[in-house]
Design a protein around this motif. Structure first.
Motif, PDB file in Angstrom:
ATOM      1  N   ASP A  84      14.939  50.860  33.485  1.00 36.44           N
ATOM      2  CA  ASP A  84      15.089  50.737  34.935  1.00 36.44           C
ATOM      3  C   ASP A  84      16.532  50.433  35.332  1.00 36.44           C
ATOM      4  OD1 ASP A  84      12.352  51.196  35.258  1.00 36.44           O
ATOM      5  OD2 ASP A  84      11.873  49.047  35.247  1.00 36.44           O
ATOM      6  N   LEU A  85      17.175  49.542  34.574  1.00 36.90           N
ATOM      7  CA  LEU A  85      18.562  49.180  34.861  1.00 36.90           C
ATOM      8  C   LEU A  85      19.559  50.040  34.081  1.00 36.90           C
ATOM      9  CD1 LEU A  85      18.304  45.273  34.950  1.00 36.90           C
ATOM     10  CD2 LEU A  85      18.535  46.834  36.885  1.00 36.90           C
ATOM     11  N   LYS A  86      19.040  50.938  33.243  1.00 37.29           N
ATOM     12  CA  LYS A  86      19.873  51.836  32.432  1.00 37.29           C
ATOM     13  C   LYS A  86      20.869  51.055  31.574  1.00 37.29           C
ATOM     14  CE  LYS A  86      19.679  55.594  35.796  1.00 37.29           C
ATOM     15  NZ  LYS A  86      20.478  56.474  36.641  1.00 37.29           N
ATOM     16  N   ASN A  87      20.334  50.042  30.855  1.00 41.08           N
ATOM     17  CA  ASN A  87      21.207  49.280  29.975  1.00 41.08           C
ATOM     18  C   ASN A  87      20.524  48.981  28.652  1.00 41.08           C
ATOM     19  OD1 ASN A  87      19.781  46.740  29.903  1.00 41.08           O
ATOM     20  ND2 ASN A  87      20.687  46.145  31.837  1.00 41.08           N
ATOM     21  N   ILE A  88      21.333  48.663  27.676  1.00 46.25           N
ATOM     22  CA  ILE A  88      20.859  48.184  26.380  1.00 46.25           C
ATOM     23  C   ILE A  88      21.632  46.903  26.103  1.00 46.25           C
ATOM     24  CG2 ILE A  88      20.719  48.601  23.897  1.00 46.25           C
ATOM     25  CD1 ILE A  88      20.714  51.606  24.525  1.00 46.25           C
ATOM     26  N   ILE A  89      20.898  45.825  25.851  1.00 47.55           N
ATOM     27  CA  ILE A  89      21.535  44.553  25.498  1.00 47.55           C
ATOM     28  C   ILE A  89      21.351  44.338  24.006  1.00 47.55           C
ATOM     29  CG2 ILE A  89      21.503  42.051  25.785  1.00 47.55           C
ATOM     30  CD1 ILE A  89      20.567  42.475  28.647  1.00 47.55           C
ATOM     31  N   SER A  90      22.435  44.028  23.332  1.00 49.18           N
ATOM     32  CA  SER A  90      22.415  43.746  21.906  1.00 49.18           C
ATOM     33  C   SER A  90      22.859  42.300  21.691  1.00 49.18           C
ATOM     34  CB  SER A  90      23.352  44.714  21.168  1.00 49.18           C
ATOM     35  OG  SER A  90      23.346  44.448  19.794  1.00 49.18           O
ATOM     36  N   TRP A  91      21.916  41.479  21.200  1.00 46.88           N
ATOM     37  CA  TRP A  91      22.240  40.102  20.861  1.00 46.88           C
ATOM     38  C   TRP A  91      22.869  40.140  19.477  1.00 46.88           C
ATOM     39  CZ3 TRP A  91      18.240  41.325  24.022  1.00 46.88           C
ATOM     40  CH2 TRP A  91      18.125  40.595  25.212  1.00 46.88           C
ATOM     41  N   ILE A  92      24.180  39.971  19.418  1.00 46.06           N
ATOM     42  CA  ILE A  92      24.907  40.184  18.165  1.00 46.06           C
ATOM     43  C   ILE A  92      24.906  38.953  17.260  1.00 46.06           C
ATOM     44  CG2 ILE A  92      26.311  42.081  19.017  1.00 46.06           C
ATOM     45  CD1 ILE A  92      28.544  40.132  19.625  1.00 46.06           C
ATOM     46  N   VAL A  93      24.545  37.797  17.801  1.00 40.91           N
ATOM     47  CA  VAL A  93      24.354  36.585  17.005  1.00 40.91           C
ATOM     48  C   VAL A  93      22.906  36.154  17.211  1.00 40.91           C
ATOM     49  CG1 VAL A  93      25.051  34.181  16.649  1.00 40.91           C
ATOM     50  CG2 VAL A  93      26.770  35.892  17.235  1.00 40.91           C
ATOM     51  N   PRO A  94      22.049  36.403  16.214  1.00 45.29           N
ATOM     52  CA  PRO A  94      20.632  36.052  16.371  1.00 45.29           C
ATOM     53  C   PRO A  94      20.452  34.568  16.698  1.00 45.29           C
ATOM     54  CG  PRO A  94      20.980  37.342  14.376  1.00 45.29           C
ATOM     55  CD  PRO A  94      22.330  36.985  14.910  1.00 45.29           C
ATOM     56  N   ASN A  95      19.503  34.280  17.542  1.00 50.83           N
ATOM     57  CA  ASN A  95      19.154  32.912  17.947  1.00 50.83           C
ATOM     58  C   ASN A  95      20.311  32.149  18.582  1.00 50.83           C
ATOM     59  OD1 ASN A  95      16.481  33.165  16.974  1.00 50.83           O
ATOM     60  ND2 ASN A  95      17.239  32.814  14.905  1.00 50.83           N
ATOM     61  N   ALA A  96      21.230  32.846  19.219  1.00 52.58           N
ATOM     62  CA  ALA A  96      22.377  32.187  19.849  1.00 52.58           C
ATOM     63  C   ALA A  96      21.958  31.350  21.059  1.00 52.58           C
ATOM     64  CB  ALA A  96      23.428  33.216  20.256  1.00 52.58           C
ATOM     65  N   GLN A  97      20.729  31.530  21.531  1.00 51.08           N
ATOM     66  CA  GLN A  97      20.263  30.758  22.685  1.00 51.08           C
ATOM     67  C   GLN A  97      20.325  29.261  22.407  1.00 51.08           C
ATOM     68  OE1 GLN A  97      18.663  33.088  20.968  1.00 51.08           O
ATOM     69  NE2 GLN A  97      17.194  34.205  22.177  1.00 51.08           N
ATOM     70  N   LYS A  98      20.275  28.869  21.125  1.00 50.27           N
ATOM     71  CA  LYS A  98      20.312  27.457  20.765  1.00 50.27           C
ATOM     72  C   LYS A  98      21.741  26.929  20.658  1.00 50.27           C
ATOM     73  CE  LYS A  98      19.893  28.443  15.812  1.00 50.27           C
ATOM     74  NZ  LYS A  98      21.276  28.655  15.617  1.00 50.27           N
ATOM     75  N   ASN A  99      22.706  27.804  20.784  1.00 51.32           N
ATOM     76  CA  ASN A  99      24.111  27.416  20.664  1.00 51.32           C
ATOM     77  C   ASN A  99      24.710  27.106  22.029  1.00 51.32           C
ATOM     78  OD1 ASN A  99      23.894  27.923  17.912  1.00 51.32           O
ATOM     79  ND2 ASN A  99      24.637  30.017  18.111  1.00 51.32           N
ATOM     80  N   ILE A 100      25.974  26.759  22.044  1.00 53.66           N
ATOM     81  CA  ILE A 100      26.672  26.454  23.294  1.00 53.66           C
ATOM     82  C   ILE A 100      27.019  27.735  24.046  1.00 53.66           C
ATOM     83  CG2 ILE A 100      28.789  25.455  24.244  1.00 53.66           C
ATOM     84  CD1 ILE A 100      28.667  23.419  21.941  1.00 53.66           C
ATOM     85  N   MET A 101      27.269  28.810  23.306  1.00 59.63           N
ATOM     86  CA  MET A 101      27.578  30.081  23.962  1.00 59.63           C
ATOM     87  C   MET A 101      26.740  31.190  23.331  1.00 59.63           C
ATOM     88  SD  MET A 101      31.376  30.886  22.627  1.00 59.63           S
ATOM     89  CE  MET A 101      31.818  30.713  20.929  1.00 59.63           C
ATOM     90  N   GLU A 102      26.552  32.250  24.101  1.00 61.03           N
ATOM     91  CA  GLU A 102      25.725  33.368  23.664  1.00 61.03           C
ATOM     92  C   GLU A 102      26.470  34.679  23.901  1.00 61.03           C
ATOM     93  OE1 GLU A 102      21.194  34.968  24.389  1.00 61.03           O
ATOM     94  OE2 GLU A 102      22.201  33.928  26.020  1.00 61.03           O
ATOM     95  N   PRO A 103      26.914  35.318  22.821  1.00 63.28           N
ATOM     96  CA  PRO A 103      27.590  36.609  22.982  1.00 63.28           C
ATOM     97  C   PRO A 103      26.601  37.771  22.909  1.00 63.28           C
ATOM     98  CG  PRO A 103      27.847  35.840  20.739  1.00 63.28           C
ATOM     99  CD  PRO A 103      27.038  34.802  21.458  1.00 63.28           C
ATOM    100  N   ILE A 104      26.798  38.753  23.751  1.00 65.56           N
ATOM    101  CA  ILE A 104      26.008  39.983  23.697  1.00 65.56           C
ATOM    102  C   ILE A 104      26.963  41.165  23.840  1.00 65.56           C
ATOM    103  CG2 ILE A 104      23.922  38.941  24.702  1.00 65.56           C
ATOM    104  CD1 ILE A 104      24.662  40.584  27.301  1.00 65.56           C
ATOM    105  N   ILE A 105      26.471  42.324  23.476  1.00 61.54           N
ATOM    106  CA  ILE A 105      27.144  43.567  23.852  1.00 61.54           C
ATOM    107  C   ILE A 105      26.167  44.285  24.755  1.00 61.54           C
ATOM    108  CG2 ILE A 105      27.993  45.810  23.083  1.00 61.54           C
ATOM    109  CD1 ILE A 105      29.130  44.434  20.631  1.00 61.54           C
ATOM    110  N   ILE A 106      26.611  44.604  25.946  1.00 62.74           N
ATOM    111  CA  ILE A 106      25.760  45.321  26.889  1.00 62.74           C
ATOM    112  C   ILE A 106      26.348  46.710  27.082  1.00 62.74           C
ATOM    113  CG2 ILE A 106      26.902  44.252  28.877  1.00 62.74           C
ATOM    114  CD1 ILE A 106      24.138  44.470  30.337  1.00 62.74           C
ATOM    115  N   THR A 107      25.488  47.704  26.913  1.00 64.70           N
ATOM    116  CA  THR A 107      25.877  49.092  27.112  1.00 64.70           C
ATOM    117  C   THR A 107      25.225  49.567  28.401  1.00 64.70           C
ATOM    118  OG1 THR A 107      25.957  49.415  24.714  1.00 64.70           O
ATOM    119  CG2 THR A 107      25.874  51.401  26.079  1.00 64.70           C
ATOM    120  N   LEU A 108      26.034  50.074  29.307  1.00 64.38           N
ATOM    121  CA  LEU A 108      25.540  50.555  30.598  1.00 64.38           C
ATOM    122  C   LEU A 108      25.691  52.067  30.651  1.00 64.38           C
ATOM    123  CD1 LEU A 108      27.302  47.969  32.969  1.00 64.38           C
ATOM    124  CD2 LEU A 108      24.968  47.861  32.073  1.00 64.38           C
ATOM    125  N   ASP A 109      24.577  52.760  30.844  1.00 68.56           N
ATOM    126  CA  ASP A 109      24.652  54.195  31.081  1.00 68.56           C
ATOM    127  C   ASP A 109      25.265  54.424  32.458  1.00 68.56           C
ATOM    128  OD1 ASP A 109      23.524  54.991  28.661  1.00 68.56           O
ATOM    129  OD2 ASP A 109      21.479  54.923  29.458  1.00 68.56           O
TER     130      ASP A 109
END
Length: 179
Positions: A84-109
Motif C-alpha cells: 500500500d505504501l510501496k515500501n520495503i523496510i529491512s531491519w538490519i540489526v535483529p531485535n534492535a527494538q531493545k536497544n537505544i537506537m534502531e537502524p533500518i534500510i527503507i526502500t521506496l518505490d
C-alpha cells in the motif's frame, strides 16, 4: 563454567591480593587460591559473599555479554513489504527494538512513502543511499538526494516519500526505536 578464572580477573581488576580478598570475606588465602584455580567450589552463600566483596552480584557475574553479536550480515536482516505504501523496510540489526537506537534500510518505490510517525521523544537520522526523497517534518518539506542526510528531533508528525522516477533507498536510524 569455570568461575575461578572470572573471580581472579575481578580480584585483580579491584587491585586486591588473594590475602586481602580472603580477609574481606573471612576465608583463608588457600581457599581463594584453590577457588581461582577451580580446584574447589564455593557454596552459594560463600560465592555471594565473595562477589559482594568484589563489587558485583550473582546476576551480573553470570551474565556473559561476551556472546553479544557485533557484526551483522545481510542474511541476518528481516524484511517487511508494504504494498500500500510501496515500501520495503529491512531491519538490519535483529531485535534492535531493545536497544537505544534502531537502524533500518527503507526502500521506496516510485510514489512510495513511509508511515506517518507521530511526535515522540528522541532523535531521527537518515542517509539517502540512492535516489531522492522528500522529508516531511510537520509542515516543512525538504528535498534530499543521494549522499545527503537528515537529522532532527521528532517534535511533530514526520515521514519520507519518493516523488522521483526511480527507487530510493535510505538508511534511517531512530532513537529510541520506533519502527
Amino acid at each position: 563454567m569455570k568461575i575461578g578464572k572470572k573471580i581472579k580477573e575481578l580480584r585483580i581488576k579491584k587491585g586486591l591480593t588473594q590475602e586481602e580478598l580472603a580477609d574481606r570475606c573471612e576465608l583463608s588465602k588457600g581457599f581463594i587460591s584453590q577457588l581461582e584455580r577451580d580446584l574447589t567450589s564455593p557454596s552459594i552463600n560463600t560465592l555471594m559473599d565473595i562477589l559482594e566483596c568484589l563489587g558485583t552480584n550473582i546476576k551480573d557475574f553470570f551474565n556473559d555479554n561476551s556472546d553479544e553479536k557485533i557484526v551483522f550480515k545481510k542474511e541476518d536482516a528481516f524484511e517487511k513489504e508494504n504494498p500500500d505504501l510501496k515500501n520495503i523496510i529491512s531491519w538490519i540489526v535483529p531485535n534492535a527494538q531493545k536497544n537505544i537506537m534502531e537502524p533500518i534500510i527503507i526502500t521506496l518505490d516510485e510514489g512510495g512513502s513511509s508511515e506517518i510517525d507521530a511526535p515522540h521523544d528522541g532523535e531521527e537520522f537518515g542517509y539517502v543511499l540512492s535516489g531522492s526523497i522528500i522529508l516531511v517534518v510537520g509542515n516543512k518539506m525538504f528535498k534530499l538526494k543521494k549522499g545527503q542526510c537528515f537529522y532532527f528531533k521528532p517534535n511533530s508528525n514526520h515521514y519520507i516519500k519518493n516523488n522521483g522516477k526511480t527507487k530510493a533507498q535510505i538508511l534511517w536510524v531512530s532513537s529510541p526505536p520506533s519502527f
